[in-house]
Design an enzyme around this catalytic site. Structure first.
Site, PDB file in Angstrom:
ATOM      1  N   LYS A  72       0.966  -1.143  -0.046  1.00 51.66           N
ATOM      2  CA  LYS A  72      -0.078  -0.105  -0.105  1.00 51.66           C
ATOM      3  C   LYS A  72       0.660   1.329   0.151  1.00 51.66           C
ATOM      4  CE  LYS A  72      -4.085  -2.149   0.515  1.00 51.66           C
ATOM      5  NZ  LYS A  72      -3.684  -3.744   0.548  1.00 51.66           N
TER       6      LYS A  72
HETATM    7  C1  LIG Z   1      -4.154  -4.978   0.026  1.00 50.77           C
HETATM    8  C2  LIG Z   1      -3.389  -6.051   0.085  1.00 50.77           C
HETATM    9  C3  LIG Z   1      -3.612  -7.173  -0.667  1.00 50.77           C
HETATM   10  C4  LIG Z   1      -4.845  -6.907  -1.861  1.00 50.77           C
HETATM   11  O1  LIG Z   1      -4.745  -6.126  -2.670  1.00 50.77           O
HETATM   12  P1  LIG Z   1      -5.937  -5.520  -3.596  1.00 50.77           P
HETATM   13  O2  LIG Z   1      -5.544  -4.026  -4.122  1.00 50.77           O
HETATM   14  O3  LIG Z   1      -7.114  -5.095  -2.538  1.00 50.77           O
HETATM   15  O4  LIG Z   1      -6.359  -6.660  -4.298  1.00 50.77           O
HETATM   16  C5  LIG Z   1      -2.764  -8.320  -0.788  1.00 50.77           C
HETATM   17  N1  LIG Z   1      -1.877  -8.316   0.142  1.00 50.77           N
HETATM   18  C6  LIG Z   1      -1.648  -7.265   1.027  1.00 50.77           C
HETATM   19  C7  LIG Z   1      -0.619  -7.610   2.137  1.00 50.77           C
HETATM   20  C8  LIG Z   1      -2.592  -6.150   1.241  1.00 50.77           C
HETATM   21  O5  LIG Z   1      -1.933  -5.159   2.140  1.00 50.77           O
END
Ligand SMILES: *Cc1c(COP(=O)(O)O)cnc(C)c1O
Length: 497
Positions: free
Chosen positions: A113
Protein backbone atom coordinates in the site's frame (compact mmCIF):
# COMPACT_ATOMS: atom_id res chain seq x y z
CA UNK A 1 -6.47 13.43 -20.19
CA UNK A 2 -9.99 13.67 -18.79
CA UNK A 3 -11.78 11.27 -16.48
CA UNK A 4 -15.34 9.95 -16.56
CA UNK A 5 -17.50 7.82 -14.32
CA UNK A 6 -18.10 4.09 -14.77
CA UNK A 7 -21.82 4.73 -14.23
CA UNK A 8 -22.66 7.84 -16.24
CA UNK A 9 -22.14 9.68 -19.56
CA UNK A 10 -22.07 13.38 -18.73
CA UNK A 11 -19.21 13.77 -16.27
CA UNK A 12 -15.79 14.86 -17.51
CA UNK A 13 -13.21 16.01 -14.98
CA UNK A 14 -9.47 16.65 -14.75
CA UNK A 15 -7.15 14.26 -12.96
CA UNK A 16 -6.84 16.62 -10.00
CA UNK A 17 -10.63 16.78 -9.71
CA UNK A 18 -10.85 12.95 -9.83
CA UNK A 19 -8.21 12.61 -7.12
CA UNK A 20 -9.78 15.24 -4.90
CA UNK A 21 -13.28 13.75 -5.15
CA UNK A 22 -12.23 10.10 -4.82
CA UNK A 23 -15.65 8.77 -5.83
CA UNK A 24 -17.78 10.10 -8.71
CA UNK A 25 -20.98 11.88 -7.59
CA UNK A 26 -23.14 9.23 -9.33
CA UNK A 27 -21.58 6.52 -7.14
CA UNK A 28 -19.33 5.23 -9.95
CA UNK A 29 -15.53 5.17 -10.08
CA UNK A 30 -13.36 7.51 -12.15
CA UNK A 31 -11.63 6.00 -15.20
CA UNK A 32 -9.60 7.62 -18.03
CA UNK A 33 -12.00 8.84 -20.75
CA UNK A 34 -9.68 7.55 -23.50
CA UNK A 35 -7.03 4.86 -23.79
CA UNK A 36 -3.37 5.60 -23.01
CA UNK A 37 -0.83 3.63 -25.04
CA UNK A 38 2.95 3.66 -25.19
CA UNK A 39 5.37 2.64 -27.96
CA UNK A 40 8.26 0.19 -27.80
CA UNK A 41 10.55 3.24 -28.01
CA UNK A 42 9.00 4.54 -24.82
CA UNK A 43 9.89 1.24 -23.12
CA UNK A 44 13.38 1.13 -24.62
CA UNK A 45 14.05 4.63 -23.29
CA UNK A 46 13.33 3.53 -19.73
CA UNK A 47 15.36 0.31 -19.56
CA UNK A 48 18.27 1.95 -17.79
CA UNK A 49 16.22 4.53 -15.90
CA UNK A 50 15.73 4.71 -12.13
CA UNK A 51 12.40 3.97 -10.44
CA UNK A 52 11.89 7.72 -10.04
CA UNK A 53 12.37 8.37 -13.71
CA UNK A 54 10.06 5.53 -14.71
CA UNK A 55 7.42 6.74 -12.26
CA UNK A 56 7.56 10.27 -13.67
CA UNK A 57 7.20 8.96 -17.23
CA UNK A 58 4.07 6.91 -16.43
CA UNK A 59 2.43 9.42 -14.09
CA UNK A 60 2.66 12.26 -16.60
CA UNK A 61 0.65 10.26 -19.13
CA UNK A 62 -2.32 10.17 -16.76
CA UNK A 63 -1.96 13.19 -14.49
CA UNK A 64 -1.81 15.74 -17.28
CA UNK A 65 -2.84 18.78 -15.27
CA UNK A 66 0.17 18.44 -12.96
CA UNK A 67 3.39 20.11 -14.14
CA UNK A 68 6.56 18.02 -14.67
CA UNK A 69 8.14 19.88 -11.74
CA UNK A 70 5.20 19.02 -9.49
CA UNK A 71 5.35 15.34 -10.46
CA UNK A 72 9.13 15.29 -9.93
CA UNK A 73 8.64 16.73 -6.46
CA UNK A 74 5.95 14.19 -5.55
CA UNK A 75 8.00 11.26 -6.85
CA UNK A 76 11.20 12.38 -5.11
CA UNK A 77 9.41 12.90 -1.80
CA UNK A 78 7.46 9.64 -1.96
CA UNK A 79 10.21 7.26 -3.04
CA UNK A 80 13.06 8.66 -0.95
CA UNK A 81 15.70 6.76 0.98
CA UNK A 82 14.16 8.18 4.13
CA UNK A 83 10.90 6.34 3.35
CA UNK A 84 12.08 3.23 1.49
CA UNK A 85 14.78 0.98 2.85
CA UNK A 86 15.85 -0.36 -0.57
CA UNK A 87 17.65 1.74 -3.20
CA UNK A 88 15.66 0.16 -6.06
CA UNK A 89 12.31 0.97 -4.31
CA UNK A 90 10.59 -2.05 -5.92
CA UNK A 91 13.34 -4.62 -6.51
CA UNK A 92 12.89 -7.80 -8.54
CA UNK A 93 14.47 -10.91 -7.01
CA UNK A 94 15.12 -14.06 -9.02
CA UNK A 95 13.74 -17.21 -7.41
CA UNK A 96 14.61 -19.72 -10.16
CA UNK A 97 14.94 -19.62 -13.94
CA UNK A 98 11.22 -19.03 -14.42
CA UNK A 99 9.92 -17.21 -11.32
CA UNK A 100 10.83 -13.72 -10.15
CA UNK A 101 9.58 -11.87 -7.10
CA UNK A 102 8.62 -8.21 -7.22
CA UNK A 103 9.06 -6.93 -3.66
CA UNK A 104 6.64 -4.07 -2.99
CA UNK A 105 7.08 -3.81 0.75
CA UNK A 106 10.23 -1.79 1.34
CA UNK A 107 8.20 1.29 2.35
CA UNK A 108 7.53 2.59 5.86
CA UNK A 109 4.59 0.28 6.73
CA UNK A 110 5.94 -2.94 5.17
CA UNK A 111 3.05 -3.60 2.75
CA UNK A 112 2.52 -2.70 -0.91
CA UNK A 113 0.00 0.00 0.00
CA UNK A 114 2.97 2.36 0.56
CA UNK A 115 3.72 2.34 -3.18
CA UNK A 116 0.59 4.44 -3.74
CA UNK A 117 -0.03 5.91 -0.30
CA UNK A 118 3.34 7.60 -0.12
CA UNK A 119 2.54 9.61 -3.24
CA UNK A 120 -1.25 10.16 -3.05
CA UNK A 121 -0.92 12.49 -0.03
CA UNK A 122 1.53 14.61 -2.04
CA UNK A 123 -0.80 14.79 -5.03
CA UNK A 124 -3.86 15.62 -2.92
CA UNK A 125 -2.91 19.16 -1.71
CA UNK A 126 -1.78 20.06 -5.27
CA UNK A 127 -5.09 18.74 -6.60
CA UNK A 128 -6.94 20.86 -4.04
CA UNK A 129 -5.06 24.02 -5.05
CA UNK A 130 -5.53 23.38 -8.78
CA UNK A 131 -9.27 22.98 -8.39
CA UNK A 132 -9.63 26.08 -6.23
CA UNK A 133 -10.64 24.07 -3.17
CA UNK A 134 -11.11 26.24 -0.07
CA UNK A 135 -12.19 23.52 2.34
CA UNK A 136 -10.08 21.20 4.42
CA UNK A 137 -10.09 17.68 2.94
CA UNK A 138 -11.12 14.94 5.34
CA UNK A 139 -9.88 11.50 4.30
CA UNK A 140 -12.12 8.73 5.63
CA UNK A 141 -10.64 5.24 5.59
CA UNK A 142 -12.05 1.83 6.47
CA UNK A 143 -9.27 -0.71 6.76
CA UNK A 144 -8.77 -4.40 7.29
CA UNK A 145 -5.24 -3.54 8.44
CA UNK A 146 -2.68 -2.44 5.86
CA UNK A 147 -4.41 0.50 4.16
CA UNK A 148 -5.06 2.24 7.49
CA UNK A 149 -1.45 2.45 8.58
CA UNK A 150 -0.15 3.30 5.11
CA UNK A 151 -2.72 6.11 4.74
CA UNK A 152 -1.92 7.47 8.24
CA UNK A 153 1.78 7.45 7.53
CA UNK A 154 1.24 9.20 4.19
CA UNK A 155 -1.23 11.87 5.30
CA UNK A 156 0.41 12.64 8.67
CA UNK A 157 0.73 16.44 8.98
CA UNK A 158 -0.09 17.06 5.29
CA UNK A 159 -1.38 20.67 5.19
CA UNK A 160 -5.07 21.11 4.35
CA UNK A 161 -5.98 17.52 5.21
CA UNK A 162 -7.34 15.48 8.10
CA UNK A 163 -7.49 11.71 8.20
CA UNK A 164 -9.82 9.45 10.17
CA UNK A 165 -9.23 5.69 10.08
CA UNK A 166 -11.76 3.10 11.24
CA UNK A 167 -10.50 -0.42 11.86
CA UNK A 168 -12.35 -3.51 13.13
CA UNK A 169 -11.49 -4.01 16.80
CA UNK A 170 -11.26 -7.80 16.40
CA UNK A 171 -10.15 -8.06 12.77
CA UNK A 172 -6.50 -6.92 12.71
CA UNK A 173 -3.25 -8.45 13.87
CA UNK A 174 -1.31 -7.26 16.92
CA UNK A 175 1.33 -5.64 14.71
CA UNK A 176 -1.28 -3.94 12.52
CA UNK A 177 -3.23 -2.59 15.51
CA UNK A 178 -0.12 -1.32 17.28
CA UNK A 179 1.08 0.36 14.08
CA UNK A 180 -2.16 2.34 13.95
CA UNK A 181 -2.78 3.23 17.62
CA UNK A 182 0.76 4.57 18.03
CA UNK A 183 0.46 6.86 14.97
CA UNK A 184 1.75 10.39 15.52
CA UNK A 185 0.57 13.53 13.71
CA UNK A 186 -1.62 16.56 14.46
CA UNK A 187 -4.27 15.73 11.81
CA UNK A 188 -4.79 12.00 12.43
CA UNK A 189 -7.51 10.05 14.27
CA UNK A 190 -7.74 6.30 14.68
CA UNK A 191 -10.96 4.66 15.86
CA UNK A 192 -11.71 1.02 16.66
CA UNK A 193 -15.15 -0.18 15.57
CA UNK A 194 -16.78 -2.92 17.59
CA UNK A 195 -17.54 -5.20 14.65
CA UNK A 196 -15.84 -6.69 11.62
CA UNK A 197 -14.36 -5.06 8.50
CA UNK A 198 -17.69 -5.10 6.68
CA UNK A 199 -19.25 -3.09 9.53
CA UNK A 200 -16.49 -0.48 9.32
CA UNK A 201 -16.69 -0.32 5.52
CA UNK A 202 -20.50 -0.03 5.49
CA UNK A 203 -20.32 2.70 8.13
CA UNK A 204 -17.84 4.73 6.08
CA UNK A 205 -19.92 4.32 2.91
CA UNK A 206 -22.99 5.58 4.79
CA UNK A 207 -21.11 8.65 6.00
CA UNK A 208 -19.93 9.33 2.42
CA UNK A 209 -23.45 9.19 1.02
CA UNK A 210 -25.08 11.22 3.84
CA UNK A 211 -25.87 14.44 1.95
CA UNK A 212 -27.16 16.32 4.98
CA UNK A 213 -23.92 15.60 6.79
CA UNK A 214 -21.84 16.71 3.79
CA UNK A 215 -23.81 19.99 3.63
CA UNK A 216 -23.37 20.78 7.30
CA UNK A 217 -19.65 19.88 7.18
CA UNK A 218 -19.27 22.12 4.14
CA UNK A 219 -20.50 25.01 6.29
CA UNK A 220 -17.74 24.23 8.76
CA UNK A 221 -15.21 24.13 5.89
CA UNK A 222 -14.73 20.37 5.38
CA UNK A 223 -15.03 18.06 2.37
CA UNK A 224 -14.73 14.27 2.38
CA UNK A 225 -12.41 12.23 0.16
CA UNK A 226 -11.07 8.69 0.06
CA UNK A 227 -7.66 7.03 0.26
CA UNK A 228 -9.06 3.57 -0.49
CA UNK A 229 -8.31 2.09 -3.92
CA UNK A 230 -11.57 3.48 -5.29
CA UNK A 231 -9.51 6.69 -5.67
CA UNK A 232 -7.83 6.86 -9.12
CA UNK A 233 -4.83 8.44 -7.39
CA UNK A 234 -4.15 5.02 -5.82
CA UNK A 235 -4.25 3.19 -9.15
CA UNK A 236 -1.79 5.19 -11.30
CA UNK A 237 1.25 4.80 -9.00
CA UNK A 238 0.57 1.05 -9.04
CA UNK A 239 0.83 0.88 -12.85
CA UNK A 240 4.44 2.07 -12.50
CA UNK A 241 5.81 -1.05 -10.80
CA UNK A 242 4.46 -3.40 -13.48
CA UNK A 243 6.49 -1.45 -16.04
CA UNK A 244 9.46 -1.20 -13.73
CA UNK A 245 9.59 -4.96 -13.08
CA UNK A 246 9.42 -5.72 -16.79
CA UNK A 247 12.12 -3.16 -17.55
CA UNK A 248 14.37 -4.66 -14.86
CA UNK A 249 14.14 -8.07 -16.54
CA UNK A 250 15.16 -6.56 -19.88
CA UNK A 251 17.99 -4.59 -18.25
CA UNK A 252 19.32 -7.71 -16.53
CA UNK A 253 19.16 -9.78 -19.72
CA UNK A 254 16.49 -12.14 -18.37
CA UNK A 255 14.11 -11.39 -21.26
CA UNK A 256 14.26 -9.59 -24.58
CA UNK A 257 12.05 -6.57 -25.30
CA UNK A 258 8.58 -7.64 -26.38
CA UNK A 259 8.70 -11.07 -24.73
CA UNK A 260 5.46 -11.68 -22.77
CA UNK A 261 5.70 -12.11 -19.01
CA UNK A 262 2.96 -13.29 -16.62
CA UNK A 263 2.17 -11.60 -13.32
CA UNK A 264 0.70 -13.40 -10.28
CA UNK A 265 -1.16 -11.04 -7.94
CA UNK A 266 -2.53 -11.85 -4.45
CA UNK A 267 -5.90 -10.15 -4.74
CA UNK A 268 -8.53 -8.65 -2.44
CA UNK A 269 -10.14 -5.42 -3.62
CA UNK A 270 -8.81 -5.97 -7.20
CA UNK A 271 -6.83 -2.71 -7.11
CA UNK A 272 -3.33 -4.12 -7.54
CA UNK A 273 -4.16 -6.54 -10.36
CA UNK A 274 -6.26 -3.89 -12.12
CA UNK A 275 -3.18 -1.68 -12.35
CA UNK A 276 -1.48 -4.62 -14.10
CA UNK A 277 -4.41 -4.78 -16.47
CA UNK A 278 -4.03 -1.08 -17.32
CA UNK A 279 -0.30 -1.64 -17.91
CA UNK A 280 -1.18 -4.41 -20.37
CA UNK A 281 -3.73 -2.21 -22.14
CA UNK A 282 -1.05 0.49 -22.48
CA UNK A 283 1.10 -1.96 -24.40
CA UNK A 284 3.30 -3.64 -21.78
CA UNK A 285 3.89 -7.23 -23.00
CA UNK A 286 1.94 -8.99 -20.23
CA UNK A 287 0.88 -12.58 -20.92
CA UNK A 288 -1.59 -13.76 -18.31
CA UNK A 289 -2.63 -11.93 -15.15
CA UNK A 290 -3.03 -14.63 -12.53
CA UNK A 291 -5.49 -13.63 -9.83
CA UNK A 292 -4.68 -15.46 -6.58
CA UNK A 293 -7.34 -15.63 -3.85
CA UNK A 294 -7.55 -17.22 -0.42
CA UNK A 295 -10.59 -19.13 0.87
CA UNK A 296 -12.68 -16.01 0.25
CA UNK A 297 -12.58 -17.04 -3.39
CA UNK A 298 -15.38 -14.93 -4.83
CA UNK A 299 -13.08 -13.67 -7.61
CA UNK A 300 -11.90 -17.14 -8.60
CA UNK A 301 -15.51 -18.22 -9.06
CA UNK A 302 -16.27 -15.05 -10.99
CA UNK A 303 -13.35 -15.39 -13.39
CA UNK A 304 -14.17 -19.05 -13.98
CA UNK A 305 -17.96 -18.76 -14.36
CA UNK A 306 -18.93 -15.13 -14.98
CA UNK A 307 -21.12 -15.21 -11.87
CA UNK A 308 -20.22 -12.83 -9.03
CA UNK A 309 -21.87 -14.04 -5.85
CA UNK A 310 -21.03 -12.57 -2.46
CA UNK A 311 -23.73 -14.61 -0.70
CA UNK A 312 -21.36 -16.97 1.05
CA UNK A 313 -19.62 -17.43 4.40
CA UNK A 314 -16.84 -14.98 5.23
CA UNK A 315 -13.61 -16.70 6.37
CA UNK A 316 -10.86 -15.26 8.50
CA UNK A 317 -7.58 -16.50 7.05
CA UNK A 318 -3.84 -16.13 7.58
CA UNK A 319 -3.82 -13.67 4.64
CA UNK A 320 -6.23 -11.16 6.25
CA UNK A 321 -5.63 -8.33 3.76
CA UNK A 322 -7.39 -10.49 1.16
CA UNK A 323 -10.38 -11.34 3.37
CA UNK A 324 -12.92 -9.47 1.31
CA UNK A 325 -16.11 -10.37 -0.51
CA UNK A 326 -16.81 -7.14 -2.40
CA UNK A 327 -13.95 -6.24 -4.76
CA UNK A 328 -14.69 -2.60 -5.60
CA UNK A 329 -12.27 -2.24 -8.50
CA UNK A 330 -13.88 -4.98 -10.55
CA UNK A 331 -16.30 -2.23 -11.55
CA UNK A 332 -13.49 -0.50 -13.46
CA UNK A 333 -12.59 -3.70 -15.32
CA UNK A 334 -16.22 -4.27 -16.29
CA UNK A 335 -16.40 -0.74 -17.63
CA UNK A 336 -13.17 -1.04 -19.61
CA UNK A 337 -14.48 -4.23 -21.25
CA UNK A 338 -18.09 -3.19 -21.95
CA UNK A 339 -17.67 0.64 -22.16
CA UNK A 340 -21.32 0.68 -21.09
CA UNK A 341 -22.07 2.77 -17.99
CA UNK A 342 -25.66 1.58 -18.15
CA UNK A 343 -24.62 -2.10 -18.05
CA UNK A 344 -22.09 -1.55 -15.27
CA UNK A 345 -24.60 0.45 -13.23
CA UNK A 346 -27.13 -2.34 -13.61
CA UNK A 347 -24.71 -5.07 -12.46
CA UNK A 348 -23.71 -2.94 -9.46
CA UNK A 349 -27.40 -2.41 -8.62
CA UNK A 350 -27.97 -6.19 -8.71
CA UNK A 351 -24.93 -6.68 -6.48
CA UNK A 352 -26.31 -4.18 -3.97
CA UNK A 353 -29.84 -5.58 -4.03
CA UNK A 354 -29.27 -9.34 -4.37
CA UNK A 355 -25.55 -9.83 -3.70
CA UNK A 356 -24.94 -11.31 -7.15
CA UNK A 357 -24.82 -10.66 -10.90
CA UNK A 358 -23.91 -12.59 -14.03
CA UNK A 359 -21.98 -11.06 -16.92
CA UNK A 360 -22.80 -11.88 -20.56
CA UNK A 361 -20.72 -14.56 -22.37
CA UNK A 362 -18.73 -12.06 -24.45
CA UNK A 363 -17.60 -10.20 -21.34
CA UNK A 364 -16.80 -13.45 -19.57
CA UNK A 365 -14.63 -14.64 -22.49
CA UNK A 366 -12.73 -11.40 -22.60
CA UNK A 367 -12.06 -11.64 -18.86
CA UNK A 368 -10.87 -15.23 -19.25
CA UNK A 369 -8.49 -14.25 -22.03
CA UNK A 370 -6.81 -11.75 -19.70
CA UNK A 371 -7.02 -13.48 -16.33
CA UNK A 372 -6.66 -16.91 -14.81
CA UNK A 373 -7.60 -17.59 -11.20
CA UNK A 374 -7.46 -20.14 -8.41
CA UNK A 375 -7.20 -20.02 -4.62
CA UNK A 376 -5.12 -21.45 -1.75
CA UNK A 377 -6.30 -22.31 1.77
CA UNK A 378 -4.26 -21.66 4.94
CA UNK A 379 -2.66 -25.11 4.96
CA UNK A 380 -1.49 -24.80 1.35
CA UNK A 381 -0.23 -21.29 2.08
CA UNK A 382 1.86 -22.48 5.02
CA UNK A 383 3.24 -25.36 2.97
CA UNK A 384 4.32 -22.96 0.22
CA UNK A 385 6.10 -20.69 2.74
CA UNK A 386 7.96 -23.68 4.13
CA UNK A 387 8.87 -25.24 0.78
CA UNK A 388 10.02 -21.92 -0.67
CA UNK A 389 12.22 -21.33 2.35
CA UNK A 390 13.71 -24.82 2.38
CA UNK A 391 14.30 -25.03 -1.36
CA UNK A 392 15.29 -21.44 -2.23
CA UNK A 393 16.14 -19.88 1.13
CA UNK A 394 13.56 -17.19 0.37
CA UNK A 395 11.16 -16.02 3.10
CA UNK A 396 7.74 -14.91 1.86
CA UNK A 397 4.69 -13.62 3.71
CA UNK A 398 1.31 -15.36 3.65
CA UNK A 399 -0.23 -13.20 0.89
CA UNK A 400 2.72 -13.74 -1.43
CA UNK A 401 2.60 -17.46 -0.63
CA UNK A 402 -1.05 -17.60 -1.71
CA UNK A 403 0.21 -16.21 -5.03
CA UNK A 404 2.99 -18.76 -5.42
CA UNK A 405 0.71 -21.65 -4.50
CA UNK A 406 -1.80 -20.56 -7.13
CA UNK A 407 1.00 -20.18 -9.68
CA UNK A 408 1.94 -23.83 -9.11
CA UNK A 409 -1.66 -24.77 -9.90
CA UNK A 410 -1.56 -22.57 -13.01
CA UNK A 411 1.56 -24.35 -14.27
CA UNK A 412 -0.02 -27.75 -13.68
CA UNK A 413 -3.17 -26.84 -15.55
CA UNK A 414 -1.71 -24.86 -18.47
CA UNK A 415 1.95 -25.95 -18.79
CA UNK A 416 2.63 -22.28 -19.70
CA UNK A 417 6.41 -21.93 -19.37
CA UNK A 418 6.57 -18.13 -19.75
CA UNK A 419 8.66 -16.09 -17.31
CA UNK A 420 6.46 -15.10 -14.41
CA UNK A 421 6.68 -12.31 -11.86
CA UNK A 422 5.16 -13.05 -8.45
CA UNK A 423 3.95 -9.80 -6.94
CA UNK A 424 4.95 -9.79 -3.26
CA UNK A 425 2.61 -7.58 -1.25
CA UNK A 426 3.93 -7.67 2.33
CA UNK A 427 7.11 -8.17 4.32
CA UNK A 428 7.23 -11.57 6.07
CA UNK A 429 7.83 -9.66 9.32
CA UNK A 430 4.38 -8.10 9.09
CA UNK A 431 2.67 -11.50 9.32
CA UNK A 432 5.42 -13.08 11.39
CA UNK A 433 3.25 -15.43 13.47
CA UNK A 434 2.04 -17.39 10.42
CA UNK A 435 5.48 -17.28 8.81
CA UNK A 436 7.36 -18.56 11.90
CA UNK A 437 4.74 -21.24 12.40
CA UNK A 438 5.08 -22.37 8.78
CA UNK A 439 8.87 -22.53 8.95
CA UNK A 440 9.52 -23.75 12.51
CA UNK A 441 6.24 -25.39 13.53
CA UNK A 442 3.53 -24.51 16.10
CA UNK A 443 5.78 -24.93 19.17
CA UNK A 444 7.90 -21.98 18.04
CA UNK A 445 5.04 -19.50 18.37
CA UNK A 446 3.42 -20.83 21.50
CA UNK A 447 3.23 -18.24 24.29
CA UNK A 448 4.99 -15.55 22.22
CA UNK A 449 3.71 -12.14 21.21
CA UNK A 450 4.11 -10.96 17.62
CA UNK A 451 6.78 -8.55 18.87
CA UNK A 452 8.85 -11.41 20.29
CA UNK A 453 8.33 -13.34 17.07
CA UNK A 454 9.95 -10.53 15.07
CA UNK A 455 13.17 -11.48 16.86
CA UNK A 456 12.61 -15.19 16.29
CA UNK A 457 12.08 -14.66 12.57
CA UNK A 458 15.13 -12.44 12.32
CA UNK A 459 17.34 -14.93 14.18
CA UNK A 460 16.07 -17.87 12.13
CA UNK A 461 16.43 -16.30 8.71
CA UNK A 462 19.21 -13.76 9.19
CA UNK A 463 16.94 -11.00 7.83
CA UNK A 464 16.86 -7.57 9.49
CA UNK A 465 13.67 -6.44 11.20
CA UNK A 466 12.30 -3.51 9.14
CA UNK A 467 12.57 -0.07 10.72
CA UNK A 468 8.81 0.45 10.73
CA UNK A 469 8.21 -2.59 12.94
CA UNK A 470 11.10 -2.13 15.33
CA UNK A 471 10.27 -1.25 18.95
CA UNK A 472 6.61 -0.91 18.00
CA UNK A 473 5.50 -2.21 21.41
CA UNK A 474 7.57 0.45 23.17
CA UNK A 475 5.83 3.41 21.49
CA UNK A 476 3.09 5.23 23.42
CA UNK A 477 -0.54 4.43 22.55
CA UNK A 478 -2.05 7.69 21.24
CA UNK A 479 -5.47 6.49 20.09
CA UNK A 480 -7.77 4.44 22.29
CA UNK A 481 -11.22 5.46 21.05
CA UNK A 482 -13.56 2.51 20.49
CA UNK A 483 -17.10 2.92 19.20
CA UNK A 484 -20.14 0.89 18.14
CA UNK A 485 -20.89 0.78 14.44
CA UNK A 486 -23.92 3.09 14.98
CA UNK A 487 -21.69 5.72 16.59
CA UNK A 488 -19.33 6.20 13.62
CA UNK A 489 -21.10 9.22 12.16
CA UNK A 490 -21.30 10.97 15.54
CA UNK A 491 -17.62 10.19 16.05
CA UNK A 492 -16.67 11.93 12.80
CA UNK A 493 -18.72 14.98 13.83
CA UNK A 494 -17.11 15.15 17.25
CA UNK A 495 -13.57 14.68 15.88
CA UNK A 496 -14.09 17.54 13.43
CA UNK A 497 -15.60 19.68 16.20
C1 LIG B 1 -4.25 -4.84 0.26
C2 LIG B 1 -3.45 -6.08 0.19
C3 LIG B 1 -3.71 -7.08 -0.77
C4 LIG B 1 -4.86 -6.98 -1.75
O1 LIG B 1 -4.68 -5.95 -2.70
P1 LIG B 1 -5.92 -5.42 -3.55
O2 LIG B 1 -5.41 -4.26 -4.32
O3 LIG B 1 -6.96 -5.02 -2.54
O4 LIG B 1 -6.39 -6.53 -4.42
C5 LIG B 1 -2.87 -8.18 -0.81
N1 LIG B 1 -1.86 -8.33 0.06
C6 LIG B 1 -1.58 -7.40 1.01
C7 LIG B 1 -0.47 -7.64 1.96
C8 LIG B 1 -2.37 -6.24 1.12
O5 LIG B 1 -2.09 -5.32 2.05
Amino acid sequence: MLYRSTRGEDLSVSSSEAIKMGLAPDGGLFVPASAVTVSSDFLAGLVKASYHHRARAILELFLTDFTPEELDGCVAGAYSSEKFNHPDIAPVVMLNNREYILELWHGPTCAFKDMALQILPRLMPLAATKTGEQDEIVILVATSGDTGKAALEGFMDVPGTRIIVFYPEEGVSQVQKTQMVTQEGRNVSVVAVRGNFDDAQTGVKEIFSDRALSRSLKQSGYRFSSANSINWGRLVPQIVYYFSAYLDLIRDGEITAGQPVNFVVPTGNFGNILAGCYARRMGLPVGRLICAANRNNVLTDFIRTGVYDRNRAFHRTTSPSMDILISSNLERLLFEITRSPWQVGDWMRQLRETGRYTVDPATRQEIQALFWSDFADDLETARTIRETYLKHGYVMDTHTAVGRNVYTKYRQETADGARTILVSTASPFKFNESVVRAILGPAAISGKTEFQLLEVLSRTTGLTIPRGLLDLDKRPVLHSRSVAREEMKQTVISILG
